[in-house]
Design an enzyme around this catalytic site. Structure first.
Site, PDB file in Angstrom:
ATOM      1  CD  GLU A 272      -9.296   2.146 -10.842  1.00 37.09           C
ATOM      2  OE1 GLU A 272      -9.358   1.268 -10.380  1.00 37.09           O
ATOM      3  OE2 GLU A 272      -9.997   3.260 -11.511  1.00 37.09           O
ATOM      4  CE  LYS A 343      -5.539   2.085  -6.088  1.00 33.57           C
ATOM      5  NZ  LYS A 343      -7.073   2.788  -6.661  1.00 33.57           N
ATOM      6  CB  CYS A 395      -7.963   5.195  -9.136  1.00 33.32           C
ATOM      7  SG  CYS A 395      -9.475   6.020  -8.110  1.00 33.32           S
TER       8      CYS A 395
END
Length: 517
Positions: A272, A343, A395
């Site tokens: 990430e 995301k 995540c």
């Protein structure tokens, strides 16, 4: 059991109300040892049975207190790692960070308290009906997963990833495992109470038969095809990630460590936000890497931050460099191409700040770097890299199976999750994060690639087993071969509706009971 003045007492029940609350708290605290990195899964059953003994036959008010005490211990021990990011990287004193963490734990404790309260409030005699608890627990956990954007961390089912109960995951998922854990514990508690021996024995026997029969089934099969992958763990210190003076060294470190990997690997993964520069300003590097990777007949996926110039908003993004399909001759990356992922499920405070105008001036914790992202779409196309189709998550998103279910396709080869757990230091947070990833792989029957900045980077097979991993706080590369599979688990098709179905059945039962009354 002992007899005293004609009354029967459960030997596990603490009669002093204050001590009962204390022991409920201790039962909740002990659950931390059921989860990673300790992974002593049997303690889940001992802790819950002991708590049920304190909960049994309590009024709704007493049940709420017992649930709150249990829940506070459960989360105070389980997510104690939260204060690390608040204190170390949020610029707040230790006392303030601990208070904020305890406030979060108190909020999360409301959900077990709600389940306990409802199990009494809905019963005929207004005392806890333990048979109601598995159903109302599902309801409270559903609320925990959606309220205030949701925080379904440390759900009980994750503790069973290495137990016989894990065989239920491809059918009913982690949520279904949680239901069966509570039901199983209720049956044990009732047997100890010498109540309804036949019914509870039947629950235990049927549950174990279900587990055994499902464990013998294979829902997906290996295709015989394999993919060579390399995952790069840069181990960049959190305080350096957005330091302008360090960004050149960080980018070059990733580039140089990856050059030897392209020749022998179909796919290379960076974690990430590995590139600490927004995408429009990183075009020189991205173009160079795109050409290098394509020349070696490989592909690379990296995390970075995109700033959309037209809309002036930020996205936490994954992009594909090098070959998209195996028959591509050149790299297919260009700024604005569709082979990317933004995301969707953002982390409160870390990636967006609710009531920002009010909170940001209060403390540095509410003004962290890169805490003003916008959401990507809930459903997005799979990433395609060198002919491999990957369902991506970034995540915190790995904790939301509904989102993954909405994005897995029949052609999906693997699940990809990238993260930066440097926020949580040497705590048990990263281990719990990896445990959640393992459960997702098992639920959906897909291999999973998990690339992180400082650990735990791992490759997980379709049975939720770790093939290979890199320890925390090391700069290293994980290279391995992944076996591809074909087929869909029942959970990936309909299992994510299991909890809703059970809640509907329970509501119908309650309506019937009310009509009979």
């Amino acid at each position: 059991m002992t007899e005293l003045n004609g009354r029967t007492f459960n030997i596990l029940t603490i009669k002093n109300p204050t001590l009962a609350l204390l022991f409920s708290f201790i039962s909740g605290c002990s659950l931390v040892f059921a989860f990673a990195p300790f992974s002593f899964w049997p303690i889940t059953f001992a802790a819950i049975v002991f708590w049920l003994a304190q909960l049994s036959n309590k009024s709704s008010k007493q049940a709420f207190k017992q649930g709150l005490s249990f829940g506070f211990g459960y989360f105070a021990a389980g997510i104690s790692w939260v204060h690390v990011s608040i204190e170390k990287f949020g610029g707040m004193p230790l006392i303030a960070s601990l208070l904020l963490m305890l406030l979060l734990c108190a909020y999360l404790a409301l959900y077990p308290a709600l389940a306990a309260w409802l199990s009494a409030k809905l019963s005929k005699d207004k005392q806890v009906n333990l048979y109601y608890l598995p159903f109302v627990w599902l309801f409270s956990e559903y609320l925990r997963s959606v309220m205030l954007t949701g925080f379904p961390w440390l759900s009980l089912g994750y503790s069973q990833i290495d137990s016989p109960f894990s065989s239920l995951a491809p059918v009913v998922g982690e949520v279904g495992i949680t239901f069966f854990i509570i039901l199983f514990c209720v049956a044990i508690a009732q047997i100890i109470n010498q109540h309804h021996q036949r019914m509870n024995s039947a629950i235990i026997v049927v549950t174990m038969m279900l587990i055994t029969s499902i464990s013998l089934l294979n829902f997906v099969e290996k295709t015989g095809k394999t993919t060579n992958v390399a995952l790069v763990q840069g181990n960049i210190k959190q305080e350096l990630r957005w330091d302008k003076k360090a960004e050149e060294n960080i980018i070059h470190s990733y580039i140089e460590s990856s050059k030897p990997l392209y020749k022998n690997n179909d796919l290379v993964i960076w974690p990430e936000a590995a590139i600490p520069r927004i995408e429009p300003l990183a075009q020189d590097y991205l173009t160079e890497i795109n050409i290098q990777v394509a020349e070696q007949q490989s592909s690379l996926i990296t995390g970075l931050i995109n700033y959309d110039i037209d809309s002036r908003i930020f996205f936490n993004r994954l992009v594909v460099l090098g070959k998209k399909q195996q028959d591509n001759l050149n790299g297919t990356y260009y700024y604005g191409n569709s082979n990317h992922y933004n995301k969707h499920h953002l982390l409160p405070i870390g990636e967006f700040v609710p009531f920002a105008d009010f909170l940001r001036p209060i403390a540095p914790f509410f003004n962290l770097p890169m805490s003003s992202f916008s959401r990507g779409d809930y459903v997005q196309p799979n990433l395609v890299a060198n002919g491999i189709n990957l369902a991506p998550l970034i995540c915190f998103e790995i904790a939301f199976p509904q989102q993954l279910a909405a994005n897995i396709r029949s052609h999906t080869d693997m699940i990809l999750t990238v993260s930066n757990d440097a926020w949580f230091g040497a705590s048990h947070g990263p281990d719990q994060h990896l445990e959640i990833a393992r459960m997702r792989a098992l639920e959906f029957g897909k291999p999973m690639l998990r690339a992180t900045n400082n650990g735990l980077t791992a490759v997980i097979d379709h049975k939720g087993k770790i093939i290979a991993e890199i320890p925390q706080f090391t700069e290293s590369v994980l290279q391995t071969t992944v076996e591809l599979v074909n087929g869909d688990t029942p959970y990936s098709i309909w299992g994510r509706y299991f909890d809703k179905f059970l809640m509907l059945l329970f509501i119908m039962y309650l309506m019937r009971e009310k009509l009979i009354r």
